[in-house]
Each structure stands twice: as structure tokens, then as C-alpha cells.
Design a protein around this motif. Structure first.
Motif, PDB file in Angstrom:
ATOM      1  N   VAL A 176       0.853  -1.187   0.000  1.00  0.00           N
ATOM      2  CA  VAL A 176       0.000   0.000   0.000  1.00  0.00           C
ATOM      3  C   VAL A 176       0.888   1.237   0.000  1.00  0.00           C
ATOM      4  O   VAL A 176       1.906   1.288   0.696  1.00  0.00           O
ATOM      5  N   ALA A 177       0.504   2.226  -0.783  1.00  0.00           N
ATOM      6  CA  ALA A 177       1.158   3.535  -0.738  1.00  0.00           C
ATOM      7  C   ALA A 177       0.158   4.542  -0.193  1.00  0.00           C
ATOM      8  O   ALA A 177      -1.025   4.516  -0.544  1.00  0.00           O
ATOM      9  N   VAL A 178       0.642   5.424   0.675  1.00  0.00           N
ATOM     10  CA  VAL A 178      -0.191   6.474   1.257  1.00  0.00           C
ATOM     11  C   VAL A 178       0.216   7.810   0.645  1.00  0.00           C
ATOM     12  O   VAL A 178       1.409   8.092   0.495  1.00  0.00           O
ATOM     13  N   ILE A 179      -0.780   8.618   0.282  1.00  0.00           N
ATOM     14  CA  ILE A 179      -0.532  10.017  -0.078  1.00  0.00           C
ATOM     15  C   ILE A 179      -1.223  10.856   0.982  1.00  0.00           C
ATOM     16  O   ILE A 179      -2.442  10.799   1.141  1.00  0.00           O
ATOM     17  N   ALA A 180      -0.422  11.589   1.749  1.00  0.00           N
ATOM     18  CA  ALA A 180      -0.942  12.357   2.880  1.00  0.00           C
ATOM     19  C   ALA A 180      -1.009  13.835   2.515  1.00  0.00           C
ATOM     20  O   ALA A 180      -0.098  14.374   1.884  1.00  0.00           O
ATOM     21  N   GLY A 181      -2.079  14.484   2.957  1.00  0.00           N
ATOM     22  CA  GLY A 181      -2.284  15.884   2.611  1.00  0.00           C
ATOM     23  C   GLY A 181      -2.391  16.785   3.814  1.00  0.00           C
ATOM     24  O   GLY A 181      -2.243  16.367   4.975  1.00  0.00           O
ATOM     25  N   GLU A 182      -2.695  18.044   3.532  1.00  0.00           N
ATOM     26  CA  GLU A 182      -2.764  19.089   4.547  1.00  0.00           C
ATOM     27  C   GLU A 182      -3.805  18.779   5.615  1.00  0.00           C
ATOM     28  O   GLU A 182      -3.685  19.219   6.763  1.00  0.00           O
ATOM     29  N   GLY A 183      -4.826  17.984   5.279  1.00  0.00           N
ATOM     30  CA  GLY A 183      -5.833  17.632   6.266  1.00  0.00           C
ATOM     31  C   GLY A 183      -5.263  16.927   7.482  1.00  0.00           C
ATOM     32  O   GLY A 183      -5.823  17.009   8.580  1.00  0.00           O
ATOM     33  N   VAL A 184      -4.143  16.224   7.316  1.00  0.00           N
ATOM     34  CA  VAL A 184      -3.504  15.557   8.454  1.00  0.00           C
ATOM     35  C   VAL A 184      -3.000  16.592   9.456  1.00  0.00           C
ATOM     36  O   VAL A 184      -3.157  16.438  10.670  1.00  0.00           O
ATOM     37  N   ALA A 185      -2.396  17.662   8.948  1.00  0.00           N
ATOM     38  CA  ALA A 185      -1.938  18.732   9.841  1.00  0.00           C
ATOM     39  C   ALA A 185      -3.123  19.433  10.476  1.00  0.00           C
ATOM     40  O   ALA A 185      -3.104  19.750  11.677  1.00  0.00           O
ATOM     41  N   ARG A 186      -4.164  19.680   9.698  1.00  0.00           N
ATOM     42  CA  ARG A 186      -5.332  20.393  10.217  1.00  0.00           C
ATOM     43  C   ARG A 186      -5.981  19.601  11.355  1.00  0.00           C
ATOM     44  O   ARG A 186      -6.496  20.173  12.314  1.00  0.00           O
ATOM     45  N   ALA A 187      -5.958  18.276  11.256  1.00  0.00           N
ATOM     46  CA  ALA A 187      -6.548  17.419  12.294  1.00  0.00           C
ATOM     47  C   ALA A 187      -5.555  17.075  13.398  1.00  0.00           C
ATOM     48  O   ALA A 187      -5.917  16.351  14.330  1.00  0.00           O
ATOM     49  N   ASP A 188      -4.314  17.563  13.274  1.00  0.00           N
ATOM     50  CA  ASP A 188      -3.262  17.228  14.239  1.00  0.00           C
ATOM     51  C   ASP A 188      -3.150  15.716  14.380  1.00  0.00           C
ATOM     52  O   ASP A 188      -3.111  15.162  15.484  1.00  0.00           O
ATOM     53  N   ALA A 189      -3.081  15.041  13.234  1.00  0.00           N
ATOM     54  CA  ALA A 189      -3.138  13.574  13.204  1.00  0.00           C
ATOM     55  C   ALA A 189      -1.838  12.949  12.721  1.00  0.00           C
ATOM     56  O   ALA A 189      -1.850  11.838  12.184  1.00  0.00           O
ATOM     57  N   ARG A 190      -0.703  13.612  12.925  1.00  0.00           N
ATOM     58  CA  ARG A 190       0.569  13.053  12.461  1.00  0.00           C
ATOM     59  C   ARG A 190       0.901  11.710  13.121  1.00  0.00           C
ATOM     60  O   ARG A 190       1.285  10.762  12.426  1.00  0.00           O
ATOM     61  N   PRO A 191       0.774  11.568  14.457  1.00  0.00           N
ATOM     62  CA  PRO A 191       1.068  10.256  15.056  1.00  0.00           C
ATOM     63  C   PRO A 191       0.134   9.159  14.547  1.00  0.00           C
ATOM     64  O   PRO A 191       0.558   8.014  14.357  1.00  0.00           O
TER      65      PRO A 191
END
Length: 585
Positions: free
Chosen positions: A216-231
């Protein structure tokens, strides 16, 4: 509350109750009553006056992105309101919540040809229609008592969408005295329901099957930062055994020291990242709809690949039977998926416990991970944009914020400036307006109180660089690094690569930016760095203080940035605009 206040006093009191700390704007006759109320409020927000309304909106942008705080913008009528348009458009395109309070001529003068009238009457422009197209919510408040419902409604709409909500406030309405009211308490953030269990089960099945094949490949976007969901993103990638590429405006959402980090996706990325994404048996989109800047070249390929999209908005993909959308709160969706993948068949509490343990473990590892060491650059080395960007990145203090402008500078910065531990990386990819970084850095510094570093070209500086003065006035810890290549760099590069290279509308005459800013603002540490040693010394001085600083780096306008359409054109030997893909101007 029983003391009657003006409408503007109600607004300031409401903002205080919502824990709003700053209002960014520019004054004028039809918004001055709001500034008067800000001044009179004992514990109200601080009014911050920008040099231009566009920059006031970008201050709001950087303020929210750096610390997830709700920003407020204020502007007067006429040209002041019109100057807000591109800044609010960036907020809308990048899904950044904000409340914009825009003054209007008095209601009593509607349809009478008042100065700066935008009531829509008697042939005048209709501001409500204009901002209704840009904002997620727009309302003209024409009765004083209407503010009691309109203001909480706009505040909630901005958070829920998210995006900018606009209130048009006529001057006589702002000045009107209200009868006693009960001011609403702090509003709770809107809750987003979790996705259906059946959709999540389908997503888990698709992802497990893909993980057992080519992965699986993940493409992560700005929504991760907005949700504070990095961990949570890191834990989900670990549970899947997945590699992670990040959208150009989401450089900081996945640790680039992690061996699973692929690099930048899309047109600013590399062919190697594109190939890795195309080889995966499934793609998971986390906090991104995969716009062209993040997915150019992938959209056709993904028609035949299972895709799981974690975002409340539909992705920019054609629907197909193996596209699963999970639209709930991003952090919660990631935790639930991770729990399902780690502990199949276990109870909900056990699955959640396993997911949380992995999140905590990865967060601790990331906090203690060593910084990436860059190749040594001798002090005597001359500077090009790439070398200067790497030196800037190496000197950034922990937890500082990087704000990149658009164009060639943006492409170089995204590739070569690392995210400092605990820091934030901001770049506006919605509208991509030049000069966005200057106001955004001011907003970010107000939000965090920590060192913020701007990287911008001279073209962007000439547009909105006088926000340096705002940083000086408030003694904000902002380092402005200006790449002076005497051009609108990306436009100049396009001329050379795609249109024969025998002319340029985009070259400037020389300007001594460093010397000029030092002369204009005595006390500002403003210099021109012509070698690696001079740049290191200037960065060291800047970051040892709480004061703003400006460093000009003179570079060659012929330097081509790491932007895939440019690199492809060079490899193909083309000098005509054939199959350029996504090429921002």
C-alpha cells in the motif's frame, strides 16, 4: 450581561468568549468602529494592522495553519473589501477557517450612490453576491439585532466547512446600541460522525489484500496537519507496512527521517516517487482529495487501483467499485483502521488500545530521532537557490515554522528545506498567490510566539514584502530570506523552456534589497549573503534573538527548480509548450 453595548462591542465580546486573540486587518471609515471597540475592550483581541488587506487575510491563514486557532480578519468597504478577495479565495481553496468582518456604507444610504457602495441597488456592485461565491457563508447584517444570531452562525459555518465566513457590516449597524442580551458562551467544535462500519470493513479488506501483494502507498495531505493527526498517520502506515508520500503543501505531516517516507507527490515531486506510487497495489489518501498539484499523472492510473480516501470531501477521482470513502473525523478514522489492522477479531476496546499504544510508541521514537545531517558546504562556497535553501533548513531552531512562497522558490524550498523537529511547514497551494508568505509568517509568529522563517523570491517581495514592517512593529521573531534572482523566476523559466528563450518579460533591473531594507528600517538586521559562510553567520545572528531579520541571497535567474514539468522538458530537449501538465504561473 445587562449593560447595553454597540453592535461592535457585542462582536468584540463574542470574539473574546471564543478565545480569539488577534484580529488582522486594515482600517478605514466603515470599519473604524470595530477598531474602537477593540481598543476599549479590557480583555479583547489585539488589533493587528497589516499593510494590505491581502496580507491581513494571509496573516489569518498562517495563524490558523501554525496553531489551529480561529482567525479573524477586518476590512473596510470599497477597495479594502476588494483587496481581501484573493486572500479569502486562498482560505476557501485551502479549507482554512476564518471569520471576515467587512465594513459597508450605512444602510440608510443604500441605493443613493454612496461612496464605495456595494449594496447591489441602483446598479451598484453586490458585495453579498461577490463574497457569497468566495466564502463558505456570507450574510449582510442590516438590522442591529440580527448580529445576535448572524455572528455565532458565521463563526460556526467557518469551522464546519471549513473556510472563510463573511459578515457585511454597514456602518450605522455597527454603531447601533443593542438592548440587553445574553451573549453566547464559547461554541463547541462541530462533531463529525464516524463512517459506517461496513465502509470501514471494506476498506480494511482492500488494504489487507493490497499489503499482501505489492503493498500500500499512502498520499498524505494538509488535512492531516489540520486534524493534528501526524502520530495517527505514522501508526496507520506502520500497521499497513506502507510507504508515505506527502502532498506539496503537507511536507510536515510525515517524518522525512522515517524509512517509509517516499518524498513529495505530484508535479513538484520526482519521477521516483511517481513510480513508487504507481507500483502499489492500493493507494490510501489521507487528508487530501488528490488535486492536480498532488496527483498529476496518477489520476488515470488510479482508475484501476483500489483507493481508500480518508477525507470528508470526495476525491478528484472518477468513482469506481474499488473506491472507498471514510468521511468521519480524520484522527478517529485512522485510529479505527489501525486497530482493525492490528487486532483482527478482537473487541473494540482491545483494537483501540492496540492502536493507541502504537501511536504513543511512534510519537516517542520520532521525538528522539536524530536530525538528518546534510553534506558539508564550505564557508567560501557560492550560493545558488538549492544550496541556500539547505543551509536555511539546517539552521532552523526546533519547533520553528517554515513559510514558503510560490514559484521557483516554492519548488526549491519544498525539496530542500527540512521540517525542524516539532515544527510546521506552510505553503499556499490553493490559489498560489505571490507574496502570501509575508503575511502568513506574521500570523504564524503571532500564533506560536516561535521563530518563523520565510523563503520568498524578489518578485513576491516586491508585491507584499512590506509586511516586514509589521513584524518590526510587533517585534516578531521572523527571519525573511529573499532569493533575489532579478525576475519572476517561474515565468522566466517557462519563457526559456517552452517559448524559445529569445525574449523575457519577466527579468527585472537590479535592486539592492538587503541594503535598502537596512536603510529603510534602522535596527533591522538586514544583509546580503554572498557565500555559505555569510549566510550561516546571518542566520545565526537572527536566530539568537527575538527580533525580525532579513537576509537577501542573490541567485541566477537561469537556475531551474526541481519542478517535474521543467525537468521533463529539459530531458526531452523541448522548447515548445507541449504536454506541460500542471504548470502554475
Amino acid at each position: 450581561m445587562t449593560t447595553p453595548f454597540r453592535v461592535v462591542d457585542f462582536i468584540v465580546d463574542f470574539l473574546s468568549r471564543q478565545e480569539v486573540r488577534h484580529v488582522f486587518g486594515v482600517g478605514g471609515a466603515n470599519i473604524e468602529d470595530l477598531y474602537d471597540a477593540l481598543h476599549l475592550a479590557a480583555h479583547g483581541p489585539l488589533g493587528v494592522v497589516a499593510k494590505h488587506e491581502f496580507s491581513a487575510a494571509t496573516m489569518a491563514d498562517g495563524y490558523h495553519r501554525a496553531a489551529q486557532r480561529m482567525p479573524v480578519v477586518a476590512a473596510t468597504s470599497g477597495a479594502g473589501a476588494m483587496n481581501l478577495v484573493p486572500g479569502l479565495a486562498e482560505l476557501r481553496a485551502s479549507c482554512v477557517p476564518a471569520l471576515a468582518l467587512i465594513g459597508q456604507p450605512p444602510v440608510s444610504l443604500n441605493g443613493r450612490g454612496s461612496f464605495q457602495e456595494t449594496s447591489g441597488l441602483a446598479g451598484s456592485m453586490d458585495a453579498a453576491r461577490l463574497f457569497g461565491q468566495i466564502a463558505v457563508d456570507c450574510e449582510r447584517v442590516e438590522e442591529p439585532e440580527a448580529i445576535l444570531q448572524a455572528l455565532p452562525r458565521a463563526f460556526a459555518a467557518a469551522s464546519a466547512a471549513p473556510g472563510p465566513a463573511v459578515l457585511l457590516l454597514p456602518k450605522d449597524v455597527q454603531q447601533a446600541v443593542l438592548a440587553p442580551w445574553d451573549n453566547p458562551a464559547k461554541q463547541a467544535a462541530p462533531e463529525r460522525p464516524s463512517s459506517a462500519a461496513a465502509d470501514r470493513a471494506q476498506a480494511v479488506t482492500l488494504l489487507r489484500s493490497a499489503a499482501e501483494r505489492q503493498g500500500v502507498a499512502v498520499i498524505a495531505g494538509e488535512g492531516v496537519a489540520r486534524a493534528d493527526a501526524r502520530p495517527e498517520l505514522a501508526a496507520l502506515a506502520t500497521a499497513l507496512g506502507a510507504h508515505v508520500a506527502v502532498a506539496p503543501d503537507a511536507k510536515d505531516v510525515f517524518d522525512d527521517r522515517d524509512p517509509r517516507h517516499l518524498g513529495i507527490a505530484g508535479v513538484i515531486g520526482s519521477a521516483q516517487v511517481q513510480a513508487a506510487l504507481e507500483q502499489a497495489s492500493a493507494v490510501l489518501l489521507a487528508g487530501t482529495r488528490l488535486p492536480q498539484m498532488a496527483g498529476a499523472g496518477l489520476h488515470d492510473h488510479l482508475k484501476g487501483v483500489p483507493v481508500v480516501c480518508l477525507d470528508p470531501r470526495p476525491p478528484f477521482l472518477e468513482p469506481h467499485e474499488d473506491l472507498v470513502r471514510l468521511t468521519g473525523d480524520l484522527r478517529e478514522e485512522m485510529r479505527l483502521l489501525t486497530g482493525e489492522l492490528l487486532a483482527p477479531g478482537a473487541g473494540l476496546q482491545q483494537r483501540n488500545g492496540a492502536a493507541r499504544a502504537l501511536v504513543d510508541n511512534l510519537a516517542a521514537k520520532q521525538a528522539s530521532a536524530p536530525s538528518v545531517e546534510l553534506p558539508h558546504v564550505p564557508d567560501s562556497a557560492a550560493l545558488d537557490m538549492a544550496t541556500a535553501a539547505r543551509l536555511v533548513g539546517a539552521a532552523l531552531p526546533e519547533r520553528s515554522t517554515v513559510v514558503s512562497d510560490a514559484g521557483n522558490t516554492g519548488a526549491v524550498t519544498i525539496h530542500h528545506v527540512g521540517v525542524p523537529p516539532g515544527g510546521r511547514f506552510i505553503v499556499a497551494m490553493g490559489m498560489g498567490g505571490m507574496g502570501h508568505s509575508f503575511g502568513a509568517a506574521v500570523g504564524a509568529a503571532f500564533a506560536t510566539g516561535r521563530r518563523t522563517c520565510v523563503l520568498a523570491g524578489d518578485g513576491a517581495f516586491f508585491m507584499h514584502g512590506m509586511e516586514v514592517h509589521t513584524a518590526i512593529e510587533h517585534r516578531l521573531p521572523v527571519t525573511f530570506v529573499i532569493f533575489d534572482n532579478r525576475s519572476h523566476g517561474m515565468c522566466r523559466t517557462r519563457e526559456q523552456l517552452f517559448y524559445g528563450g529569445d525574449y523575457s518579460y519577466n527579468l527585472f533591473g537590479p535592486a539592492r534589497i538587503g541594503d535598502g531594507m537596512a536603510a529603510m528600517f534602522p535596527g533591522l538586521d538586514a544583509v546580503t549573503a554572498r557565500s555559505a559562510g555569510e549566510l550561516r553567520a546571518a542566520l545565526g545572528r537572527a536566530h539568537a534573538t527575538r527580533a525580525p531579520a532579513l537576509i537577501c541571497v542573490e541567485t541566477d535567474p537561469a537556475e531551474v527548480p526541481p519542478f517535474r514539468p521543467f525537468q521533463d522538458a529539459i530531458a526531452a530537449g523541448s522548447n515548445r509548450p507541449v504536454n506541460q501538465g500542471v504548470v502554475p504561473g
